[in-house]
Design a protein around this motif. Structure first.
Motif, PDB file in Angstrom:
ATOM      1  N   ASN A 211       0.812  -1.220   0.000  1.00 14.17           N
ATOM      2  CA  ASN A 211       0.000   0.000   0.000  1.00 14.17           C
ATOM      3  C   ASN A 211       0.846   1.271   0.000  1.00 14.17           C
ATOM      4  O   ASN A 211       0.313   2.360   0.220  1.00 14.17           O
ATOM      5  N   GLY A 212       2.135   1.135  -0.225  1.00 15.13           N
ATOM      6  CA  GLY A 212       2.980   2.308  -0.400  1.00 15.13           C
ATOM      7  C   GLY A 212       3.723   2.779   0.828  1.00 15.13           C
ATOM      8  O   GLY A 212       4.292   3.877   0.818  1.00 15.13           O
ATOM      9  N   TYR A 213       3.746   1.987   1.894  1.00 12.85           N
ATOM     10  CA  TYR A 213       4.436   2.377   3.116  1.00 12.85           C
ATOM     11  C   TYR A 213       5.727   1.580   3.274  1.00 12.85           C
ATOM     12  O   TYR A 213       5.918   0.535   2.645  1.00 12.85           O
ATOM     13  N   GLU A 214       6.599   2.045   4.153  1.00  8.24           N
ATOM     14  CA  GLU A 214       7.840   1.322   4.400  1.00  8.24           C
ATOM     15  C   GLU A 214       7.606   0.072   5.241  1.00  8.24           C
ATOM     16  O   GLU A 214       8.270  -0.948   5.057  1.00  8.24           O
ATOM     17  N   ASP A 215       6.686   0.149   6.190  1.00  5.38           N
ATOM     18  CA  ASP A 215       6.344  -0.975   7.057  1.00  5.38           C
ATOM     19  C   ASP A 215       5.035  -0.628   7.762  1.00  5.38           C
ATOM     20  O   ASP A 215       4.477   0.457   7.545  1.00  5.38           O
ATOM     21  N   LEU A 216       4.531  -1.540   8.591  1.00  2.02           N
ATOM     22  CA  LEU A 216       3.237  -1.301   9.224  1.00  2.02           C
ATOM     23  C   LEU A 216       3.285  -0.121  10.190  1.00  2.02           C
ATOM     24  O   LEU A 216       2.315   0.637  10.307  1.00  2.02           O
ATOM     25  N   GLY A 217       4.392   0.053  10.893  1.00  3.44           N
ATOM     26  CA  GLY A 217       4.504   1.204  11.786  1.00  3.44           C
ATOM     27  C   GLY A 217       4.399   2.509  11.027  1.00  3.44           C
ATOM     28  O   GLY A 217       3.756   3.462  11.473  1.00  3.44           O
ATOM     29  N   ASP A 218       5.041   2.566   9.866  1.00  5.19           N
ATOM     30  CA  ASP A 218       4.962   3.740   9.002  1.00  5.19           C
ATOM     31  C   ASP A 218       3.516   4.001   8.605  1.00  5.19           C
ATOM     32  O   ASP A 218       3.042   5.145   8.609  1.00  5.19           O
ATOM     33  N   SER A 219       2.792   2.926   8.279  1.00  7.93           N
ATOM     34  CA  SER A 219       1.384   3.057   7.909  1.00  7.93           C
ATOM     35  C   SER A 219       0.564   3.624   9.059  1.00  7.93           C
ATOM     36  O   SER A 219      -0.240   4.544   8.877  1.00  7.93           O
TER      37      SER A 219
END
Length: 657
Positions: A211-219
């Protein structure tokens, strides 16, 4: 026709009128194409909304069935429904992304809707991986909710978390008993969840990257702005002086309960003596730390029992609090379908939660309620979620959420905050102590200390937990070697330590509910700050005078009207706009929470000085966070002036329904 479909169709008509005809734009053939694409987008959004309600409603019902009756069959049905919802989300995201090349020409609300539909997390992955993810989540939840802890000297005596182990952690002063429950739960639940959690991290990160993020934390951080980590640590440092004073005071009091062998007068406190399984909320230790124990008890649990309170009465009183402000009363479906008490004969997930079934009618609470003040306040909190659901039910599905991840939690807490005041408890006949409207009395110090335990006490806990997860998601910390980092953060940020030795064979995170259900904990951290901003604003609307902590906005329709205006926005506008609508401010600030607790701060400083206490602990103070947040997808472009004006009008229509 539902209100959202009607508004979308109205928009199509207005667009056709406002955009020039093809003869007028023949010199720019692209403009009529863009108008057609906007028509297509609006038609897609209308169809999406009606289908999403059915799909997500079915998934919610399946999840409810499993959470209120944990069986293999219900788990299978929940996974099936989740897969159907994931498939729908994935196909809808692909359709929404077809507008990527022209989305910046669309009105802002359309951009926000398409962007929300496009961001689907794990559902963006292949079906087999999505199914594996859902099975992992279900299995971790099952382990957490249904695994008993049995005594080594009597294997026939086994306790689940609720109510058995939870009651021990809340009420026992026996050190060995507290250690047994604390360690036993982590052995029985945390360790088995470790390999499942490691695989969850891999899949969740894959979904975030898709979805375009670096990782889930970034999301998770993206919903708060690019500088969330810096903001989080600025807020931490703002409340740290007050937290350290509270920590020192509580440490001395618990030293008197457990002795210097277990709770020394300097340094870290053990995590198993703070009133719950995790040391998250310190509410239950209030009887041990109350400043003036001879005064009438601010914790009215005993009085509720004396007056023969029932769970039903508690829930009805919580509902009446909202309706007294002119807000929606809970409907018949709520009372018929909610699970307010633990049922006999089946395993359930007791963790309190509020549910929206996406059909604009069915809203429920799931709790294993007991008659005491803590649950009384929790009922008010959960009904805050229900109130939010009812106020934004007219919004499209993609906008049915809090303005950011903290707003939903803050609403429930701000209501509980008002209910907990001596003023309100006197009003409902549960407290007969003094309540001076202007002066700070000893009763006020008791009250403020009780309020600080689950608010000021929990802020460092929330930040440490979320920092650990951010480190895991980013790869800085390995799940299989994360215990050392877990306790480093606990030591440094909270000033607590493990009551027994921990190794990398242990896994504390697997015994934390919000971690194993993948719930972003930063929302709890932010909510604890902004709830005081909300509280301050609602008190102003209720024409409160005197110290802030004495305010109760019960029966204030002025406060209710102001709150409803913000709740009805859902997530349709950027969160600073929702914040501004309620508070007049666009930023998260610690000013209100510090004003609220200022009388307590002065009392703690004086008391700790008189006791000769050493403030703080050995670990260095964290002053900043070096890592930066990459942020999510780039911000979408602004709509043209005429479209902004048009959507301002339409938004006002939506919020009026």
């Amino acid at each position: 026709m539902d209100s959202w479909s009607h508004i979308l169709r109205l928009l199509v008509i207005v667009v056709a009128v406002v955009i020039p005809s093809s003869e007028q734009i023949s010199v720019d053939g692209g403009r009529d194409r863009r108008a057609t694409q906007l028509d297509d987008a609006l038609e897609f959004l209308t169809d999406y909304n009606s289908t999403a309600e059915m799909v997500y409603s079915a998934s919610s019902f399946a999840s409810w069935a499993y959470s209120t009756n944990i069986t293999d069959y219900n788990q299978m049905k929940e996974v099936e429904a989740s897969l159907k919802a994931a498939a729908f989300s994935k196909s809808s995201a692909m359709r929404a992304r077809e507008f990527d090349d022209v989305i910046e020409t669309f009105p802002e609300d359309v951009q926000r809707l398409l962007g929300s539909i496009s961001d689907i997390g794990v559902s963006a992955l292949d079906n087999d991986t999505v199914q594996e993810y859902n099975e992992i989540m279900g299995e971790m939840n099952k382990i957490y909710s249904s695994t008993p802890v049995c005594r080594a000297d009597d294997p026939s005596e086994c306790l689940n978390l609720e109510p058995g182990l939870g009651n021990i952690m809340a009420t026992s002063t026996d050190w060995d008993e507290l250690v047994w429950a604390w360690k036993g739960f982590r052995d029985a639940v945390g360790i088995p969840n470790k390999p499942l959690f490691a695989r969850y991290v891999e899949i969740a990160n894959q979904g975030a990257v898709a979805n375009g993020y670096e990782d889930l934390g970034d999301s998770w951080r993206s919903g708060y702005g690019d500088d969330l980590e810096d903001q989080a640590y600025e807020l931490y440092n703002a409340i740290l002086p007050l937290y350290k004073q509270l920590h020192a005071y509580v440490r001395r009091k618990l030293n008197g309960v457990h002795g210097s062998e277990h709770v020394p007068l300097t340094g870290h406190m053990p995590a198993n003596v703070l009133g719950d399984m995790w040391g998250r909320f310190w509410t239950n230790i209030y009887p041990h730390v109350v400043p003036y124990p001879d005064l009438p008890n601010i914790d009215v649990s005993d009085e509720m029992v004396r007056q023969n309170y029932t769970v039903c009465k508690m829930a009805r009183m919580a509902d009446e609090f909202y309706s007294s402000m002119g807000l929606f009363p809970a409907n018949d479906e709520f009372w018929e379908n909610s699970m307010l008490e633990r049922p006999d004969g089946r395993d359930v997930v007791c963790h309190a939660s509020a549910w929206d079934f996406y059909n604009r009618v069915d809203f429920r609470i799931k709790m294993c309620t007991e008659v005491n003040m803590d649950y009384f306040l929790t009922l008010h909190h959960e009904l805050g979620h229900i109130q939010y659901y009812m106020n934004y039910k007219h919004q499209p599905v993609s906008f049915r959420g809090g303005a950011n991840g903290a707003f939903h939690e803050a609403i429930g807490e701000v209501m509980s905050q008002s209910v907990a005041t001596p003023k309100h408890l006197k009003e409902v006949g549960l407290f007969d102590g003094e309540d001076d409207p202007t002066d700070v009395t000893d009763t006020d110090i008791n009250f403020l200390l009780k309020m600080a335990l689950p608010t000021i006490g929990t802020l460092p806990f929330s930040l440490a937990l979320e920092q650990w997860r951010w480190d895991v998601f980013s790869g800085k910390t390995d799940v299989n070697a994360g215990t050392a980092r877990w306790w480093q953060l606990k030591n440094d940020l909270i000033g607590v330590k493990a009551p027994v030795d921990r190794t990398e064979d242990d896994f504390e995170a697997g015994a934390m509910y919000h971690i194993i259900i993948s719930y972003p904990f930063i929302g709890y951290y932010i909510r604890t700050i902004i709830q005081f901003q909300f509280y301050q604003s609602l008190c102003q609307s209720a024409s409160h005078t005197g110290p802030l902590h004495k305010c109760d906005f019960y029966r204030s329709t002025e406060a209710g009207e102001k709150l409803a205006a913000m709740l009805s926005m859902g997530s349709s506008r950027p969160w600073p706009e929702a914040m501004e609508a309620l508070t007049g401010q666009r930023e998260m600030k610690a000013d209100a929470i510090l004003e609220y607790f200022q009388p307590l701060m002065e009392w703690l400083e004086k008391t700790n000085t008189e006791n000769g206490d050493v403030i703080g602990w050995e670990s260095p103070t964290v002053t900043t966070q070096e890592s930066t947040t990459a942020g999510g997808p780039s911000a979408l472009g602004n709509a043209s002036l005429w479209m902004m004006c048009l959507f301002a009008v339409i938004s006002s229509i939506i919020h009026g329904y």
